[in-house]
Design a protein around this motif. Structure first.
Motif, PDB file in Angstrom:
ATOM      1  N   ASP A 245    -121.483 -15.560   8.094  1.00  0.00           N
ATOM      2  CA  ASP A 245    -122.275 -14.904   7.730  1.00  0.00           C
ATOM      3  C   ASP A 245    -122.557 -13.344   7.715  1.00  0.00           C
ATOM      4  OD1 ASP A 245    -123.691 -14.830  10.028  1.00  0.00           O
ATOM      5  OD2 ASP A 245    -125.557 -15.542   9.702  1.00  0.00           O
ATOM      6  N   PRO A 246    -123.044 -12.720   6.783  1.00  0.00           N
ATOM      7  CA  PRO A 246    -122.897 -10.948   6.799  1.00  0.00           C
ATOM      8  C   PRO A 246    -123.187 -10.592   8.377  1.00  0.00           C
ATOM      9  CG  PRO A 246    -123.912 -11.729   4.609  1.00  0.00           C
ATOM     10  CD  PRO A 246    -123.857 -12.939   5.747  1.00  0.00           C
ATOM     11  N   PRO A 247    -124.486 -10.868   9.053  1.00  0.00           N
ATOM     12  CA  PRO A 247    -124.617 -10.363  10.422  1.00  0.00           C
ATOM     13  C   PRO A 247    -123.764 -10.664  11.348  1.00  0.00           C
ATOM     14  CG  PRO A 247    -126.787 -11.493   9.250  1.00  0.00           C
ATOM     15  CD  PRO A 247    -125.645 -11.848   8.443  1.00  0.00           C
ATOM     16  N   THR A 248    -123.049 -11.867  11.333  1.00  0.00           N
ATOM     17  CA  THR A 248    -122.271 -12.389  12.248  1.00  0.00           C
ATOM     18  C   THR A 248    -121.122 -11.543  12.241  1.00  0.00           C
ATOM     19  OG1 THR A 248    -122.854 -14.441  12.115  1.00  0.00           O
ATOM     20  CG2 THR A 248    -120.647 -14.360  13.117  1.00  0.00           C
ATOM     21  N   VAL A 249    -120.390 -11.055  11.068  1.00  0.00           N
ATOM     22  CA  VAL A 249    -119.039 -10.588  11.092  1.00  0.00           C
ATOM     23  C   VAL A 249    -119.089  -8.913  10.810  1.00  0.00           C
ATOM     24  CG1 VAL A 249    -117.870 -12.673  10.524  1.00  0.00           C
ATOM     25  CG2 VAL A 249    -118.816 -11.170   8.526  1.00  0.00           C
ATOM     26  N   PHE A 250    -120.508  -8.560  10.525  1.00  0.00           N
ATOM     27  CA  PHE A 250    -120.559  -7.153  10.201  1.00  0.00           C
ATOM     28  C   PHE A 250    -121.737  -6.231  11.224  1.00  0.00           C
ATOM     29  CE2 PHE A 250    -118.927  -8.437   6.026  1.00  0.00           C
ATOM     30  CZ  PHE A 250    -117.577  -7.840   6.006  1.00  0.00           C
ATOM     31  N   GLY A 251    -122.458  -6.962  11.834  1.00  0.00           N
ATOM     32  CA  GLY A 251    -123.543  -6.642  12.600  1.00  0.00           C
ATOM     33  C   GLY A 251    -123.362  -5.650  13.544  1.00  0.00           C
ATOM     34  N   LEU A 252    -123.976  -4.261  13.435  1.00  0.00           N
ATOM     35  CA  LEU A 252    -123.810  -3.503  14.599  1.00  0.00           C
ATOM     36  C   LEU A 252    -124.167  -4.093  16.153  1.00  0.00           C
ATOM     37  CD1 LEU A 252    -125.530  -0.365  12.892  1.00  0.00           C
ATOM     38  CD2 LEU A 252    -123.028  -0.617  13.675  1.00  0.00           C
ATOM     39  N   SER A 253    -124.561  -4.988  16.209  1.00  0.00           N
ATOM     40  CA  SER A 253    -124.877  -5.723  17.600  1.00  0.00           C
ATOM     41  C   SER A 253    -123.781  -6.091  18.460  1.00  0.00           C
ATOM     42  CB  SER A 253    -126.159  -6.823  17.415  1.00  0.00           C
ATOM     43  OG  SER A 253    -125.506  -7.859  16.745  1.00  0.00           O
ATOM     44  N   VAL A 254    -122.551  -6.333  17.783  1.00  0.00           N
ATOM     45  CA  VAL A 254    -121.296  -6.552  18.354  1.00  0.00           C
ATOM     46  C   VAL A 254    -120.054  -5.886  17.833  1.00  0.00           C
ATOM     47  CG1 VAL A 254    -122.042  -9.215  18.555  1.00  0.00           C
ATOM     48  CG2 VAL A 254    -121.246  -8.401  16.175  1.00  0.00           C
ATOM     49  N   ALA A 255    -120.600  -5.067  16.676  1.00  0.00           N
ATOM     50  CA  ALA A 255    -119.510  -4.169  16.079  1.00  0.00           C
ATOM     51  C   ALA A 255    -118.800  -3.287  17.015  1.00  0.00           C
ATOM     52  CB  ALA A 255    -119.967  -3.639  14.743  1.00  0.00           C
ATOM     53  N   LEU A 256    -119.601  -2.614  17.901  1.00  0.00           N
ATOM     54  CA  LEU A 256    -118.927  -1.713  18.822  1.00  0.00           C
ATOM     55  C   LEU A 256    -118.399  -1.866  20.078  1.00  0.00           C
ATOM     56  CD1 LEU A 256    -121.611   1.138  17.979  1.00  0.00           C
ATOM     57  CD2 LEU A 256    -119.393   0.788  16.855  1.00  0.00           C
ATOM     58  N   VAL A 257    -118.766  -3.203  20.289  1.00  0.00           N
ATOM     59  CA  VAL A 257    -117.936  -4.001  21.616  1.00  0.00           C
ATOM     60  C   VAL A 257    -116.647  -3.789  21.963  1.00  0.00           C
ATOM     61  CG1 VAL A 257    -118.015  -6.084  22.838  1.00  0.00           C
ATOM     62  CG2 VAL A 257    -120.334  -5.603  21.869  1.00  0.00           C
ATOM     63  N   PRO A 258    -115.857  -4.235  20.736  1.00  0.00           N
ATOM     64  CA  PRO A 258    -114.211  -3.961  20.952  1.00  0.00           C
ATOM     65  C   PRO A 258    -113.910  -2.332  21.343  1.00  0.00           C
ATOM     66  CG  PRO A 258    -114.555  -5.441  19.337  1.00  0.00           C
ATOM     67  CD  PRO A 258    -116.090  -4.783  19.592  1.00  0.00           C
ATOM     68  N   VAL A 259    -114.686  -1.453  20.711  1.00  0.00           N
ATOM     69  CA  VAL A 259    -114.249  -0.194  21.021  1.00  0.00           C
ATOM     70  C   VAL A 259    -114.715   0.206  22.470  1.00  0.00           C
ATOM     71  CG1 VAL A 259    -115.026   2.130  20.295  1.00  0.00           C
ATOM     72  CG2 VAL A 259    -114.819   0.382  18.592  1.00  0.00           C
ATOM     73  N   ALA A 260    -116.050  -0.360  22.692  1.00  0.00           N
ATOM     74  CA  ALA A 260    -116.475   0.087  24.210  1.00  0.00           C
ATOM     75  C   ALA A 260    -115.368  -0.523  25.047  1.00  0.00           C
ATOM     76  CB  ALA A 260    -117.888  -0.462  24.423  1.00  0.00           C
ATOM     77  N   MET A 261    -114.746  -1.868  24.877  1.00  0.00           N
ATOM     78  CA  MET A 261    -113.927  -2.451  25.748  1.00  0.00           C
ATOM     79  C   MET A 261    -112.689  -1.530  25.950  1.00  0.00           C
ATOM     80  SD  MET A 261    -114.268  -6.309  24.824  1.00  0.00           S
ATOM     81  CE  MET A 261    -115.695  -7.350  25.325  1.00  0.00           C
ATOM     82  N   ALA A 262    -112.121  -0.932  24.869  1.00  0.00           N
ATOM     83  CA  ALA A 262    -110.970  -0.277  24.916  1.00  0.00           C
ATOM     84  C   ALA A 262    -111.077   1.200  25.624  1.00  0.00           C
ATOM     85  CB  ALA A 262    -110.524   0.283  23.244  1.00  0.00           C
ATOM     86  N   LEU A 263    -112.193   1.693  25.539  1.00  0.00           N
ATOM     87  CA  LEU A 263    -112.684   2.849  26.161  1.00  0.00           C
ATOM     88  C   LEU A 263    -113.030   2.792  27.403  1.00  0.00           C
ATOM     89  CD1 LEU A 263    -115.081   4.515  23.360  1.00  0.00           C
ATOM     90  CD2 LEU A 263    -112.748   5.183  23.907  1.00  0.00           C
ATOM     91  N   PHE A 264    -113.478   1.612  27.685  1.00  0.00           N
ATOM     92  CA  PHE A 264    -113.885   1.366  29.313  1.00  0.00           C
ATOM     93  C   PHE A 264    -112.757   1.086  30.091  1.00  0.00           C
ATOM     94  CE2 PHE A 264    -114.408  -1.877  32.582  1.00  0.00           C
ATOM     95  CZ  PHE A 264    -115.429  -1.550  33.376  1.00  0.00           C
ATOM     96  N   GLY A 265    -111.661   0.520  29.591  1.00  0.00           N
ATOM     97  CA  GLY A 265    -110.385   0.097  30.192  1.00  0.00           C
ATOM     98  C   GLY A 265    -109.593   1.463  30.265  1.00  0.00           C
ATOM     99  N   GLY A 266    -109.604   2.255  29.410  1.00  0.00           N
ATOM    100  CA  GLY A 266    -108.786   3.469  29.275  1.00  0.00           C
ATOM    101  C   GLY A 266    -107.909   3.622  27.934  1.00  0.00           C
ATOM    102  N   SER A 267    -108.518   4.087  27.061  1.00  0.00           N
ATOM    103  CA  SER A 267    -107.945   4.234  25.652  1.00  0.00           C
ATOM    104  C   SER A 267    -106.559   4.950  25.763  1.00  0.00           C
ATOM    105  CB  SER A 267    -108.927   4.768  24.586  1.00  0.00           C
ATOM    106  OG  SER A 267    -108.374   5.013  23.469  1.00  0.00           O
ATOM    107  N   GLY A 268    -105.638   4.542  25.055  1.00  0.00           N
ATOM    108  CA  GLY A 268    -104.403   5.261  24.899  1.00  0.00           C
ATOM    109  C   GLY A 268    -103.485   4.701  26.164  1.00  0.00           C
ATOM    110  N   LEU A 269    -103.824   3.783  27.147  1.00  0.00           N
ATOM    111  CA  LEU A 269    -102.992   3.384  28.019  1.00  0.00           C
ATOM    112  C   LEU A 269    -102.683   2.191  27.666  1.00  0.00           C
ATOM    113  CD1 LEU A 269    -104.894   4.483  31.578  1.00  0.00           C
ATOM    114  CD2 LEU A 269    -102.731   5.625  30.526  1.00  0.00           C
ATOM    115  N   LEU A 270    -101.306   1.534  28.175  1.00  0.00           N
ATOM    116  CA  LEU A 270    -100.837   0.307  27.660  1.00  0.00           C
ATOM    117  C   LEU A 270    -101.890  -0.879  28.018  1.00  0.00           C
ATOM    118  CD1 LEU A 270     -98.561  -1.417  26.797  1.00  0.00           C
ATOM    119  CD2 LEU A 270     -97.457  -1.213  28.651  1.00  0.00           C
TER     120      LEU A 270
END
Length: 604
Positions: A245-270
């Protein structure tokens, strides 16, 4: 040390490095093979919850890694990346309910998102920095609103129920295969010509264009590629969930988590997104179980603390680099010339030898004008430079010298007529001007700071007209680096060089374009007399051996006097003198505008 000596020394070092590190370089890949083997065994445990949990982890990695192609490689923070996941989920679900076979449903999801990403790239990439980030963030609520309102297609608030088939095992292995492919694609991108175009854009878009890179197709390509992979992640997740449903696949509550994960580990590093996903996903699951009320707050606090005390991500922190077993995770991915390629460095640069015709006009400027508001920086300039000349362009600070260079290289768009080698540059992009044969350095050096000396030069070589493949371009880079005195710094990052070394690097990068016209902007300032003589010898060799025409902006008159054929003098954006050196220094206007103090101090 001669260029030949530098080549031999660098070849020996490269051979020693290859001999010393094969076992160490295999360790990450052995570890990866073991990890894949363990993941393949997860469904065999017979615990659906564990399979579902690892499946969600794999989808998170797909999203984080695909985001990092545009965020880490190209340097554009796309906060709306999760929208591609949602659109892919809906495209898959709608296709599946329409009776389309499952494999084709994945193709449909990828195609729909690729088209949407391509269309939206045109307005989005007119923006930069924070404006781009917030514009992409707006895609998420827009997509959610459309999903709610296009009820005949999306089911509206009721969502879409997929056929009730038990597909956890199929979805798990599909997600695992997609995760492996995503990681493999990341490695390929980091070592490809396309990937280096993105890295150049991340550093400096104007400088990237000046060395021949057409930046919009590169940005369009990475947006489409990252969106298509995110769409596959959304499709496989929708297949496994059997309901969206719309909140599941577009909701801001989960939308930024993958971005945070990449930045947390080190964006641009393999390994950055992979480590970030593994750690933050574990923390997230722990908080959901043990702190169901405040889990989002604690999760956000952890990310803020990392951003404050470990900028650049966990893998770039001193803590990680201090642990020998983890140090390889923080290693940046740089390409270096192979041993055989390094040996190609010799006394002659890998450039075509042109025989200039002094009767032919190479550069013609007619009424060339550039104004910034009410300030006319270049005012109706008329100059002609013939093939094989070395012309000194002088004038007081603010007289318009660098602005004229920016007009010729199309960093600025001037009015008037500008012709190079018989071609009118009107309407040409910067990369097209580079292809015509214009190379330049900048008054304030603009190398690609987080790339090595070899990579900086190789980028110009591989993106010039009919340039070589990237490995061959790296081989060429050794010769240009040795020519400007950087033969022993090939593997150093450009931002670690001194100011003078950065200027030398820009000269080497410009030469790698095989220019017909070379614009040199104040390279000699700060050099010792011996270094100035050496640089003057370079300019003379560039003209005498390779037939390159040179326009040189320089405040050190004694340097110009050793090599230039004539002087063009600017004052307040206008040409006040254009004459052979001996005549120009006798002109009272030239003495008053520029040469008076310099000539007195240097005895001219």
């Amino acid at each position: 040390m001669t260029r030949h000596d530098v080549s031999l020394a660098t070849t020996a070092l490269a051979a020693d490095a290859r001999a010393a590190t094969p076992a160490r370089s295999l360790l990450p890949w052995l570890g990866g093979a073991v990890l894949i083997g363990l993941l393949l065994l997860v469904p065999k445990l017979g615990v659906p919850y564990a399979t579902s949990l690892v499946f969600t982890l794999l989808v998170s990695f797909i999203l984080a890694q695909s985001w990092d192609w545009i965020g880490g490689l190209a340097g554009y923070v796309n906060l709306g990346h999760f929208a591609w996941y949602g659109v892919g989920a809906y495209a898959f679900a709608i296709s599946l309910n329409a009776g389309v076979p499952v494999p084709l449903c994945f193709v449909v999801a990828m195609a729909v998102v690729a088209l949407a990403a391509a269309i939206l790239s045109f307005p989005l990439f007119r923006l930069k920095g924070d404006y781009f980030a917030f514009a992409t963030l707006a895609i998420l609520p827009l997509a959610e609103l459309l999903a709610f309102n296009l009820s005949k297609l999306t089911g509206g608030a009721d969502g879409i129920v997929l056929p009730p088939d038990y597909v956890l095992l199929q979805a798990f292995y599909t997600a695992l295969g997609l995760a492996i492919a995503t990681f493999a694609l990341t490695i390929a991108l980091s070592r490809s010509r396309f990937g280096y175009a993105l890295k150049s854009i991340r550093n400096d878009e104007q400088a990237a264009e000046v060395v021949g890179i057409r930046i919009f197709p590169a940005k369009l390509g990475v947006m489409v590629l990252s969106g298509a992979i995110a769409a596959l992640g959304g499709a496989v997740h929708a297949w496994q969930l059997s309901y969206i449903d719309p909140p599941t696949v577009f909701g801001l509550s989960v939308a930024l988590v993958p971005v945070a994960m990449a930045l947390f580990g080190g964006s641009g590093l393999l390994w950055g997104p992979m480590i970030g996903v593994a750690l933050l996903f574990t923390v997230q699951q722990f908080l959901l179980v043990n702190m169901s009320i405040l889990h989002a707050t604690v999760y956000g606090l952890i990310i803020l603390l990392i951003g404050r005390f470990m900028p650049g991500g966990l893998l770039r922190s001193r803590l990680t680099k201090a642990i020998p077993a983890l140090r390889f995770l923080s290693r940046e991915q740089h390409l270096a010339p192979t041993g055989a390629a390094v040996a190609a460095g010799n006394e002659r640069l890998p450039m075509p030898i042109r025989v200039p015709d002094p009767s032919c006009e190479l550069l013609v400027c007619r009424k060339l004008t550039k104004a910034f508001g009410g300030n006319i920086a270049v005012n109706a300039v008329d100059i002609v430079v013939r093939q094989g000349e070395v012309v000194g362009l002088v004038g007081a600070n603010g007289s318009g010298k660098t602005t004229l260079f920016n007009c010729i290289s199309k960093v600025y768009e001037p009015t008037g007529e500008l012709i190079v080698d018989g071609r009118n540059l009107a309407g040409l992009r910067r990369d097209e001007v580079a292809a015509v044969g214009v190379g330049r350095s900048f008054q304030n050096p603009r190398p690609f700071g987080d790339l090595t000396v070899a990579e900086n030069i190789a980028i110009a070589a591989t993106f010039r007209r009919n340039g070589p493949a990237l490995p061959d371009a790296l081989a060429e880079a050794t010769a240009y680096a040795a020519f400007v005195g950087l033969g022993d710094r090939l593997g150093e990052r450009a931002d670690s060089l001194s100011l003078q070394e950065k200027k030398s690097l820009e000269l080497a990068r410009a030469l790698a374009l095989h220019p017909k016209l070379l614009l040199v902007d104040e390279v000699a300032s700060g050099l010792t007399p011996a270094e100035i003589r050496r640089f003057v010898g370079h300019i003379r060799e560039i003209r005498d051996v390779y037939g390159i025409t040179v326009i040189w902006v320089e405040h050190i008159f004694s340097a110009l006097a050793q090599v230039v054929d004539r002087l063009i003098v600017l004052e307040q954006g206008q040409v006040i003198a254009d004459a052979p050196l001996a005549e120009a220094v006798k002109d009272e206007r030239v003495l008053a505008a520029y040469l008076g103090q310099a000539a007195t101090k240097e005895g001219h």
